[in-house]
Design a protein around this motif. Structure first.
Motif, PDB file in Angstrom:
ATOM      1  N   THR A   4      18.523  22.091  37.602  1.00 54.57           N
ATOM      2  CA  THR A   4      18.488  23.529  38.035  1.00 54.57           C
ATOM      3  C   THR A   4      19.136  23.345  39.456  1.00 54.57           C
ATOM      4  N   VAL A   5      18.530  22.515  40.319  1.00 55.05           N
ATOM      5  CA  VAL A   5      19.019  22.349  41.673  1.00 55.05           C
ATOM      6  C   VAL A   5      20.540  22.023  41.671  1.00 55.05           C
ATOM      7  N   PHE A   6      20.580  21.284  40.998  1.00 54.61           N
ATOM      8  CA  PHE A   6      22.115  20.671  40.894  1.00 54.61           C
ATOM      9  C   PHE A   6      23.101  21.675  40.347  1.00 54.61           C
ATOM     10  N   LEU A   7      22.925  22.509  39.322  1.00 54.89           N
ATOM     11  CA  LEU A   7      23.507  23.540  38.764  1.00 54.89           C
ATOM     12  C   LEU A   7      23.947  24.761  39.716  1.00 54.89           C
ATOM     13  N   ASP A   8      22.706  24.982  40.664  1.00 55.16           N
ATOM     14  CA  ASP A   8      22.674  25.846  41.674  1.00 55.16           C
ATOM     15  C   ASP A   8      23.624  25.766  42.576  1.00 55.16           C
ATOM     16  N   PHE A   9      23.620  24.277  43.080  1.00 57.99           N
ATOM     17  CA  PHE A   9      24.395  23.854  44.168  1.00 57.99           C
ATOM     18  C   PHE A   9      25.942  23.966  43.662  1.00 57.99           C
ATOM     19  N   LYS A  10      26.214  23.601  42.362  1.00 53.59           N
ATOM     20  CA  LYS A  10      27.604  23.594  41.926  1.00 53.59           C
ATOM     21  C   LYS A  10      28.034  25.193  41.812  1.00 53.59           C
ATOM     22  N   GLN A  11      27.036  26.190  41.412  1.00 50.71           N
ATOM     23  CA  GLN A  11      27.414  27.457  41.446  1.00 50.71           C
ATOM     24  C   GLN A  11      27.767  27.869  42.831  1.00 50.71           C
ATOM     25  N   LEU A  12      26.939  27.533  43.709  1.00 56.55           N
ATOM     26  CA  LEU A  12      27.111  28.247  45.132  1.00 56.55           C
ATOM     27  C   LEU A  12      28.467  27.664  45.956  1.00 56.55           C
ATOM     28  N   THR A  13      28.690  26.258  45.489  1.00 53.93           N
ATOM     29  CA  THR A  13      29.989  25.662  46.215  1.00 53.93           C
ATOM     30  C   THR A  13      31.072  26.193  45.470  1.00 53.93           C
ATOM     31  N   LYS A  14      30.844  26.570  44.174  1.00 55.37           N
ATOM     32  CA  LYS A  14      32.056  26.702  43.018  1.00 55.37           C
ATOM     33  C   LYS A  14      33.093  25.629  42.915  1.00 55.37           C
ATOM     34  N   VAL A  15      32.187  24.462  42.519  1.00 52.19           N
ATOM     35  CA  VAL A  15      32.964  23.235  42.278  1.00 52.19           C
ATOM     36  C   VAL A  15      34.318  23.276  41.509  1.00 52.19           C
ATOM     37  N   GLY A  16      34.448  24.059  40.432  1.00 48.74           N
ATOM     38  CA  GLY A  16      35.498  24.130  39.579  1.00 48.74           C
ATOM     39  C   GLY A  16      36.820  24.864  40.584  1.00 48.74           C
ATOM     40  N   GLU A  63      27.282  38.295  49.941  1.00 50.99           N
ATOM     41  CA  GLU A  63      27.318  39.204  49.187  1.00 50.99           C
ATOM     42  C   GLU A  63      26.071  39.136  48.122  1.00 50.99           C
ATOM     43  N   LYS A  64      25.179  38.648  48.465  1.00 48.78           N
ATOM     44  CA  LYS A  64      24.024  38.457  47.908  1.00 48.78           C
ATOM     45  C   LYS A  64      23.429  39.715  47.108  1.00 48.78           C
ATOM     46  N   ASP A  65      23.299  40.904  47.896  1.00 49.40           N
ATOM     47  CA  ASP A  65      22.982  42.316  47.364  1.00 49.40           C
ATOM     48  C   ASP A  65      24.056  42.724  46.329  1.00 49.40           C
ATOM     49  N   ILE A  66      25.312  42.599  46.682  1.00 52.71           N
ATOM     50  CA  ILE A  66      26.529  43.232  45.771  1.00 52.71           C
ATOM     51  C   ILE A  66      26.505  42.339  44.421  1.00 52.71           C
ATOM     52  N   ASP A  67      26.231  40.918  44.490  1.00 49.42           N
ATOM     53  CA  ASP A  67      26.194  40.073  43.443  1.00 49.42           C
ATOM     54  C   ASP A  67      25.192  40.417  42.344  1.00 49.42           C
ATOM     55  N   ALA A  68      23.961  40.988  42.842  1.00 48.14           N
ATOM     56  CA  ALA A  68      22.903  41.427  42.184  1.00 48.14           C
ATOM     57  C   ALA A  68      23.327  42.416  41.133  1.00 48.14           C
ATOM     58  N   LEU A  69      24.207  43.303  41.361  1.00 47.93           N
ATOM     59  CA  LEU A  69      24.629  44.593  40.965  1.00 47.93           C
ATOM     60  C   LEU A  69      25.309  44.175  39.651  1.00 47.93           C
ATOM     61  N   MET A  70      26.206  42.965  39.761  1.00 51.49           N
ATOM     62  CA  MET A  70      27.177  42.725  38.692  1.00 51.49           C
ATOM     63  C   MET A  70      26.604  41.802  37.874  1.00 51.49           C
ATOM     64  N   GLN A  71      27.131  42.118  36.365  1.00 49.87           N
ATOM     65  CA  GLN A  71      26.635  41.164  35.347  1.00 49.87           C
ATOM     66  C   GLN A  71      27.012  39.827  35.443  1.00 49.87           C
ATOM     67  N   ARG A  72      28.498  39.666  35.912  1.00 43.30           N
ATOM     68  CA  ARG A  72      29.086  38.229  35.899  1.00 43.30           C
ATOM     69  C   ARG A  72      28.407  37.296  37.104  1.00 43.30           C
ATOM     70  N   ARG A  76      23.673  34.086  40.007  1.00 43.55           N
ATOM     71  CA  ARG A  76      23.863  33.209  40.888  1.00 43.55           C
ATOM     72  C   ARG A  76      22.674  32.742  41.882  1.00 43.55           C
ATOM     73  N   PRO A  77      22.698  31.649  42.286  1.00 45.42           N
ATOM     74  CA  PRO A  77      21.603  31.136  42.795  1.00 45.42           C
ATOM     75  C   PRO A  77      20.748  32.265  43.750  1.00 45.42           C
ATOM     76  N   LEU A  78      21.455  33.011  44.641  1.00 49.97           N
ATOM     77  CA  LEU A  78      21.011  33.670  45.538  1.00 49.97           C
ATOM     78  C   LEU A  78      20.464  35.163  45.211  1.00 49.97           C
ATOM     79  N   PRO A  79      21.119  35.865  44.338  1.00 51.03           N
ATOM     80  CA  PRO A  79      20.743  37.289  43.853  1.00 51.03           C
ATOM     81  C   PRO A  79      19.366  37.107  43.008  1.00 51.03           C
ATOM     82  N   SER A  80      19.506  35.550  42.016  1.00 52.81           N
ATOM     83  CA  SER A  80      18.364  35.574  41.181  1.00 52.81           C
ATOM     84  C   SER A  80      17.174  35.106  41.615  1.00 52.81           C
ATOM     85  N   GLY A  81      17.273  34.690  43.000  1.00 53.98           N
ATOM     86  CA  GLY A  81      15.921  34.217  43.836  1.00 53.98           C
ATOM     87  C   GLY A  81      15.593  32.895  43.599  1.00 53.98           C
TER      88      GLY A  81
END
Length: 289
Positions: A4-16, A63-72, A76-81
């Motif tokens: 989970t930590v690894f996947l969150d890190f990947k998502q935070l830094t947008k590895v792709g 954009e943590k609060d903005i991200d929480a409003l969008m399905q897409r 992400r690690p921050l809006p999901s807590g």
């Protein structure tokens, strides 16, 4: 837990996304280099990855609060807590400092462009998205730095060649991001983000996509005219690049006729194909000279 930590890190830094940036900057390096230095390629790849990762992490903190409003983005690690903002900020800061140090070791100009890229992305583009559609123009500047950064890493110079590589990627971003803006229009609207020209999902927006696609095509084939210093491509390469651009133009015109999300997605995919294939074609051309 570790996964989970690894996947969150990947998502935070947008590895792709980071990998695609690294790919483009290495192509820029190969275009500019007289002799290939693998140590510099490694530094450029690592430094480039860290810069993009830092920009994305800062962006997600803001954009943590903005991200929480969008399905897409709500998962992400921050809006999901799952991750605290301070953790993300620490990662972003460490990435920035390390990335800048690595780019500085290549040459000071690389570090300067890296710093400008992070600053514009986080301090200008990110907050402007909630204010004006012009945010896409501001965001296109850091987005266009990678191709050029490679050339600067290879030559230590920012001249007309680096300028043209910058312009190709700069103009490419408008049809690309507006196609995404078209697809995500309802979501962005809900979150208060202005990601389409004039804030409207209409033919006017598509006319702008077509316009910038045409400029991008012209800039991409300009090196065949020997007006871009040491950056030169053969006529056959120019034809190939032109056809590649026509593919994007075809889907942009198709979108104009249909105004459908399906065609917007095709344009977006065609733009990804373009920015992947073009550097490869340029590099192959250089090694045929």
């Amino acid at each position: 837990m570790f996964k989970t930590v690894f996947l969150d890190f990947k998502q935070l830094t947008k590895v792709g996304l980071s990998i695609s940036v690294v790919f483009t900057s290495i192509a820029g390096y190969l275009l500019g280099a007289e002799t290939i230095n693998y140590a510099i390629i490694f530094q450029l790849a690592l430094g480039g990855y860290l810069m993009v990762g830092a920009s994305n992490a800062f962006n997600q903190v803001i954009e943590k609060d903005i991200d929480a409003l969008m399905q897409r983005t709500k998962n992400r690690p921050l809006p999901s807590g799952r991750m605290k903002s301070i953790t993300a900020l620490t990662i972003a800061t460490l990435f920035t400092l390390t990335g800048l140090a690595i780019l500085y070791a290549i040459n000071p100009k690389c570090a300067l462009f890296g710093a400008v890229s992070i600053f514009l992305y986080t301090s200008a583009y990110t907050p402007l998205k909630a204010i004006t559609p012009l945010a896409v123009f501001v965001g296109a500047i850091p987005g266009a730095i990678p191709f050029m950064l490679g050339w600067v890493a290879a030559t230590g110079n920012f001249g007309i060649e680096a300028g043209f590589l910058f312009m190709i990627q700069f103009f490419w971003q408008f049809p690309h991001f507006w196609a995404i803006g078209w697809l995500q229009y309802e979501e962005y609207n809900k979150a208060g983000l202005h990601m389409l020209p004039m804030d409207k999902k209409d033919k006017g927006a598509i006319v702008q996509m077509i316009f910038y696609t045409c400029i991008m095509i012209l800039v991409s084939i300009a090196p065949v005219l020997k007006v871009t210093g040491n950056l030169y491509i053969y006529p056959i390469t120019a034809v190939l690049v032109f056809v590649l651009g026509l593919l994007m133009l075809f889907y942009a015109i198709k979108l104009y006729k249909s105004e459908s999300n399906i065609d917007a997605r095709k344009l977006m995919l065609a733009s990804v194909f373009y920015i992947t294939a073009l550097p490869i074609i340029y590099v192959i051309d250089k090694f045929l000279h």
